[in-house]
Design an enzyme around this catalytic site. Structure first.
Site, PDB file in Angstrom:
ATOM      1  N   ARG A  19      40.376  29.962  36.129  1.00  0.00           N
ATOM      2  CA  ARG A  19      39.664  29.393  34.969  1.00  0.00           C
ATOM      3  C   ARG A  19      40.351  29.684  33.640  1.00  0.00           C
ATOM      4  O   ARG A  19      40.093  28.981  32.655  1.00  0.00           O
ATOM      5  CB  ARG A  19      38.205  29.888  34.955  1.00  0.00           C
ATOM      6  CG  ARG A  19      37.393  29.210  36.043  1.00  0.00           C
ATOM      7  CD  ARG A  19      35.932  29.576  36.023  1.00  0.00           C
ATOM      8  NE  ARG A  19      35.239  28.793  37.043  1.00  0.00           N
ATOM      9  CZ  ARG A  19      34.056  29.109  37.546  1.00  0.00           C
ATOM     10  NH1 ARG A  19      33.423  30.199  37.133  1.00  0.00           N
ATOM     11  NH2 ARG A  19      33.499  28.342  38.459  1.00  0.00           N
ATOM     12  N   SER A  72      22.583  31.797  42.247  1.00  0.00           N
ATOM     13  CA  SER A  72      22.618  33.130  42.880  1.00  0.00           C
ATOM     14  C   SER A  72      21.289  33.446  43.552  1.00  0.00           C
ATOM     15  O   SER A  72      21.251  33.970  44.670  1.00  0.00           O
ATOM     16  CB  SER A  72      22.896  34.193  41.824  1.00  0.00           C
ATOM     17  OG  SER A  72      24.189  34.038  41.315  1.00  0.00           O
ATOM     18  N   SER A 122      31.539  43.533  40.566  1.00  0.00           N
ATOM     19  CA  SER A 122      31.257  42.302  41.302  1.00  0.00           C
ATOM     20  C   SER A 122      29.907  42.374  41.993  1.00  0.00           C
ATOM     21  O   SER A 122      29.673  43.230  42.848  1.00  0.00           O
ATOM     22  CB  SER A 122      32.356  42.038  42.341  1.00  0.00           C
ATOM     23  OG  SER A 122      31.903  41.061  43.262  1.00  0.00           O
ATOM     24  N   ARG A 155      40.594  32.006  48.022  1.00  0.00           N
ATOM     25  CA  ARG A 155      39.985  33.101  47.252  1.00  0.00           C
ATOM     26  C   ARG A 155      40.035  34.428  48.012  1.00  0.00           C
ATOM     27  O   ARG A 155      39.974  34.468  49.230  1.00  0.00           O
ATOM     28  CB  ARG A 155      38.551  32.705  46.881  1.00  0.00           C
ATOM     29  CG  ARG A 155      38.577  31.461  45.996  1.00  0.00           C
ATOM     30  CD  ARG A 155      37.224  31.051  45.534  1.00  0.00           C
ATOM     31  NE  ARG A 155      36.637  32.018  44.647  1.00  0.00           N
ATOM     32  CZ  ARG A 155      35.392  31.941  44.189  1.00  0.00           C
ATOM     33  NH1 ARG A 155      34.633  30.944  44.558  1.00  0.00           N
ATOM     34  NH2 ARG A 155      34.918  32.856  43.382  1.00  0.00           N
ATOM     35  N   GLY A 178      31.879  30.736  47.329  1.00  0.00           N
ATOM     36  CA  GLY A 178      32.328  32.120  47.463  1.00  0.00           C
ATOM     37  C   GLY A 178      31.163  33.071  47.691  1.00  0.00           C
ATOM     38  O   GLY A 178      31.257  34.020  48.479  1.00  0.00           O
ATOM     39  N   ASP A 197      30.333  33.757  34.572  1.00  0.00           N
ATOM     40  CA  ASP A 197      30.416  32.354  34.982  1.00  0.00           C
ATOM     41  C   ASP A 197      30.373  31.388  33.796  1.00  0.00           C
ATOM     42  O   ASP A 197      30.556  30.188  33.965  1.00  0.00           O
ATOM     43  CB  ASP A 197      29.259  32.012  35.928  1.00  0.00           C
ATOM     44  CG  ASP A 197      29.442  32.664  37.288  1.00  0.00           C
ATOM     45  OD1 ASP A 197      30.590  33.003  37.639  1.00  0.00           O
ATOM     46  OD2 ASP A 197      28.436  32.852  37.998  1.00  0.00           O
ATOM     47  N   ARG A 204      32.478  24.118  37.012  1.00  0.00           N
ATOM     48  CA  ARG A 204      32.234  24.579  35.635  1.00  0.00           C
ATOM     49  C   ARG A 204      33.302  24.080  34.658  1.00  0.00           C
ATOM     50  O   ARG A 204      33.045  23.922  33.466  1.00  0.00           O
ATOM     51  CB  ARG A 204      32.113  26.100  35.605  1.00  0.00           C
ATOM     52  CG  ARG A 204      30.971  26.593  36.499  1.00  0.00           C
ATOM     53  CD  ARG A 204      30.422  27.933  36.102  1.00  0.00           C
ATOM     54  NE  ARG A 204      29.615  28.493  37.182  1.00  0.00           N
ATOM     55  CZ  ARG A 204      28.343  28.154  37.443  1.00  0.00           C
ATOM     56  NH1 ARG A 204      27.724  27.255  36.696  1.00  0.00           N
ATOM     57  NH2 ARG A 204      27.701  28.703  38.451  1.00  0.00           N
ATOM     58  N   LYS A 213      38.296  32.566  40.414  1.00  0.00           N
ATOM     59  CA  LYS A 213      37.037  31.844  40.657  1.00  0.00           C
ATOM     60  C   LYS A 213      37.385  30.533  41.390  1.00  0.00           C
ATOM     61  O   LYS A 213      38.447  30.432  41.984  1.00  0.00           O
ATOM     62  CB  LYS A 213      36.312  31.599  39.332  1.00  0.00           C
ATOM     63  CG  LYS A 213      35.794  32.890  38.682  1.00  0.00           C
ATOM     64  CD  LYS A 213      34.658  33.493  39.468  1.00  0.00           C
ATOM     65  CE  LYS A 213      34.216  34.825  38.881  1.00  0.00           C
ATOM     66  NZ  LYS A 213      33.278  35.520  39.757  1.00  0.00           N
TER      67      LYS A 213
HETATM   68  C1  S3P Z   1      27.665  35.770  41.972  1.00  0.00           C
HETATM   69  C2  S3P Z   1      28.439  36.751  41.400  1.00  0.00           C
HETATM   70  C3  S3P Z   1      29.560  36.479  40.517  1.00  0.00           C
HETATM   71  C4  S3P Z   1      29.569  35.033  40.027  1.00  0.00           C
HETATM   72  C5  S3P Z   1      29.274  34.067  41.129  1.00  0.00           C
HETATM   73  C6  S3P Z   1      27.923  34.338  41.738  1.00  0.00           C
HETATM   74  C7  S3P Z   1      26.552  36.154  42.840  1.00  0.00           C
HETATM   75  O1  S3P Z   1      30.780  36.715  41.189  1.00  0.00           O
HETATM   76  O2  S3P Z   1      30.795  34.723  39.410  1.00  0.00           O
HETATM   77  O3  S3P Z   1      29.267  32.745  40.623  1.00  0.00           O
HETATM   78  O4  S3P Z   1      25.683  35.312  43.124  1.00  0.00           O
HETATM   79  O5  S3P Z   1      26.510  37.318  43.270  1.00  0.00           O
HETATM   80  P1  S3P Z   1      31.395  38.202  41.239  1.00  0.00           P
HETATM   81  O6  S3P Z   1      30.374  39.051  41.847  1.00  0.00           O
HETATM   82  O7  S3P Z   1      32.628  38.077  42.072  1.00  0.00           O
HETATM   83  O8  S3P Z   1      31.693  38.572  39.826  1.00  0.00           O
END
Ligand code: S3P
Length: 734
Positions: A645, A321, A466, A421, A393, A614, A686, A641
């Protein structure tokens, strides 16, 4: 079985084709035709053909006629063939340009013969002549067939089969496309090589030049050793396409000249860094696959051997992230941002490539170090085509916000998993801000974003927690009129807010809200990316479940919005201690010490769910090894995801003999004895890593299919497993 194969023209290509098929046993007889008596004699002596005959005798009654003469001679040869009775013979050729051959065939036959299959093997060497014939020449080389709309499918299938029998990789393409592609990738480089050598050779100081010409010159000009007559033919045959590609190149060369003239190092660095990466990822970029080779992906299988304990001291790769955000904010900043600890995984590299495509000069990555030459909030340029984000994503959702506010249009695409997605969660609030975004059916990628809109800040209360949606809107908010405020129903990772502040950009709000206003700038800074707790999670669980384990994970990011996994494992009885807590560049970091401990099942507190979102694949493995029942609710996010999952983990655990009950928004897992068996990683990094560590407690090997995407977040996962005693490897390798 083919009766008679006739090969006209016994040079390197014709000879190799004849020899390969003769050895394959696919043809009853292989007959050669050549104007040169010496070549005919050698062809028989060297076993390239069974015998040689004149054209008419050989071709009447033939089943397949392969034309392997120089490309300009092809027209004359077709003229002679048109006067013969070829019966049902399939006609094919190996010419390096296809448009001229097809044109010539049309002229002499009056129409394009249905049993004519134009082809082009992309193989060759600086050697020539029948004596260089090599039955293996086409093995693992591409052969492009360019069937016409009225080509007989059976004739096409037959030619396809012959090349496949030689080990070639056969592809089909349109004639015009073939000539464009080859002009760019083959004909232009040959022209440059011949031209450069000649240009230098003509100079007075040529002896000096050639004496000191080292590797670079030699490598660049290797192909100037090719057959001049053949290449002269090719340029005349593919004239239009060559001229087009040459003009484009001349334009780019002039731009490079201007940059040198103007002392514009930035422009030069931009071209060189982009070129270097493009070359490294050539095949993937050409196929618009970004970095992961999907063909290989489907076949990559991990096998985990049962038992073992986990010991040592390791540092897992950088936080995914934070790595994404470092590229994004570094690119939008004014000045040069240095990044250390960057995750060189496919997802973060997809973001990096996207910004390179939008004109940002980024040096590296080199051992996790990057230098980003920021272009300022308004300095991005339109990417030359759709931006391909692979499996990521985070890249797509965050970029959607940023690009909705730019003056240019963008298209965001991804691989099969990303294309499934939901993107409406970002498209909908962005539209409320005034963005114009189209999605495919059901809010899925690709996203087509219309630039040039003026955005207005909104107050958005997220229906689901989110960080991606929050970050997307905050990035759009950097450009919107008024204030953009996002409220979250539960805490989610706050890396965007922290990093914006780190770049000197004010972020308002507190607790559940964050807000930004346009009008400030981002000032370049230094970023040290901590190790990713989401990657560390696999080892936290591994050491917890395996007897005799004692492991230290160094420099782990322990941002309180990410530490749900530590809290959940502790509730389960894990022996974890967080040591040496410090702050690095606005993010808390610590070493985490973990020792084996018996685990018990728990009901996972709802508040911890977004803080461990995650890490559930790993936590489910802990639950499977715990005594009693673990219950997870309120985690419907897991269903969308990189894979579903909940379902995918449930299927895998059941295959290993664990009792589980997937629910709409969670799962119930009864701890038990893990057997061995086969599970499917479903291309989800994962999932693959979770089942890898499960092997520590399995009674027999676990075979995990479809694991290549582990490289999206954790490229050296297997190496680190090996280092600490987890015996998992690619199938077939120890
Ligand atoms: C992330 C936010 C999360 C996480 C993803 C990375 C990010 O998703 O699952 O792997 O870097 O902002 P969500 O914001 O959809 O929960």
């Amino acid at each position: 079985m083919i009766g008679r194969l006739v090969v006209v023209g016994l040079g390197l290509i014709g000879g190799s084709f004849a020899k390969g098929l003769k050895e394959s046993g696919l043809c009853r007889e292989v007959v050669g035709v050549d104007l040169d008596p010496q070549s005919r004699k050698l062809a028989v002596e060297l076993g390239v053909v069974d015998r040689c005959e004149d054209l008419a005798t050989a071709c009447v009654g033939a089943d397949v006629i392969q034309l392997a003469v120089p490309i300009l001679a092809m027209e004359k040869l077709l003229g002679v063939l048109a006067t013969l009775d070829l019966g049902d013979a399939v006609l094919t050729d190996v010419g390096s340009a296809k448009g001229n051959v097809v044109r010539a065939a049309r002229e002499v036959f009056g129409t394009t013969p249905a049993r004519f299959v134009p082809g082009h093997p992309i193989a060759g060497s600086e050697q020539s002549g029948v004596e260089a014939s090599n039955a293996q020449l086409f093995r693992r080389h591409k052969v492009i067939l360019t069937p016409l709309p009225d080509t007989d499918p059976q004739a096409l299938a037959l030619v396809d089969r012959m090349w496949s029998a030689l080990g070639a990789d056969v592809e089909h393409m349109q004639v015009e496309r073939h000539d464009e592609v080859l002009a760019a990738t083959s004909h232009l480089p040959h022209l440059l090589a011949f031209g450069l050598v000649d240009s230098l050779a003509k100079r007075n100081e040529n002896l000096e030049i050639f004496r000191y010409a080292a590797g670079g010159f030699r490598d660049f000009t290797r192909i100037a050793g090719s057959d001049p007559v053949m290449w002269h033919d090719i340029f005349l045959a593919n004239r239009e396409a060559v001229l087009r590609t040459l003009d484009t190149f001349r334009h780019d060369l002039d731009a490079l000249r201007d940059a040198v003239d103007a002392g514009d190092g930035h422009q030069l660095l931009g071209v060189f860094t982009r070129a270097r990466v493009a070359r490294e990822h050539f095949g993937n970029i050409l196929a618009r696959r970004a970095y992961v080779d999907k063909a290989a992906a489907d076949h990559l299988t991990f096998v985990g051997q049962p038992g073992g304990s986990v010991r040592g001291k390791i540092r897992v790769p950088g936080d995914k992230s934070i790595s994404h955000r470092a590229i994004m904010l570094g690119s939008l900043a004014e000045g040069t941002t240095e990044v250390e600890g960057f995750l060189e995984g496919e997802d973060a590299l997809a973001t990096l490539q996207a910004f390179r495509d939008m004109g940002v000069v980024i040096e590296g990555p080199h051992h996790g170090r990057l230098t980003i030459h920021g272009v300022g909030l308004n300095g991005l340029k339109p990417a030359p085509g759709p931006i391909y984000l692979g499996n990521s994503g985070t890249s797509m959702r965050l970029l959607a916000g940023l690009l909705a506010a730019q003056g240019f249009d963008s298209v965001l695409t991804g691989d099969a998993s990303l294309s499934r997605r939901p993107m409406d969660r970002v498209a909908k609030p962005l539209r409320e801000m005034g963005a114009v975004i189209d999605t495919a059916a059901q809010g899925r990628p690709p996203l087509t974003i219309r630039g040039g809109q003026s955005l207005t800040g909104i107050r958005y209360v997220m229906p689901v927690a989110s960080a991606q949606v929050k970050s997307c809107l905050l990035l759009a908010g950097l450009y919107a009129d008024g204030t953009t405020t996002v409220t979250e129903p539960a805490p989610t990772r706050d890396h965007t807010e922290r990093m914006l502040r780190g770049f000197g950009y004010p972020v308002g709000g507190n607790g559940a809200t964050a807000s930004v206003e346009a009008g400030s700038t981002l000032k370049a800074t230094r970023i040290e990316v901590p190790a990713d707790i989401s990657s560390a999670a696999f080892f936290l669980v591994a050491a917890s479940i395996a007897k005799g384990s004692d492991l230290v994970l160094e420099h782990v990011g322990v941002n309180p919005t990410r530490t749900g996994v530590i809290d959940i494992l502790r509730l389960m009885g894990a022996d974890l201690s967080v040591q040496n807590l410090r702050e690095v560049g606005g993010e808390p970091v610590a070493d985490v010490h973990v020792r084996h401990a018996p685990l018990k099942g728990v009901v996972i507190p709802a508040a911890l769910v977004p803080l461990a979102i995650d890490e559930f694949p790993a936590i489910f493995i802990a639950a499977a090894c715990a005594e009693g029942r673990t219950v997870l609710r309120g985690a419907q996010a897991l269903r969308v995801k990189e894979s579903d999952r909940i379902q995918v983990m449930a299927d895998g655990l059941v295959a290993l003999g664990i009792k589980v009950e997937p629910t709409a928004d969670g799962i119930i897992i009864e701890g038990g004895k893990l057997g061995g068996g086969e599970v499917n990683g479903h291309g989800d990094h994962r999932i693959a890593m979770a089942f890898s560590i499960a092997s520590l407690r399995a009674s027999a090997p676990i075979r995990i299919r479809d694991c290549a995407n582990v490289t999206t977040s954790f490229p050296n996962f297997l190496a680190l497993c090996g280092q600490v005693g987890i015996r998992v490897a690619q199938e077939g390798q120890s």
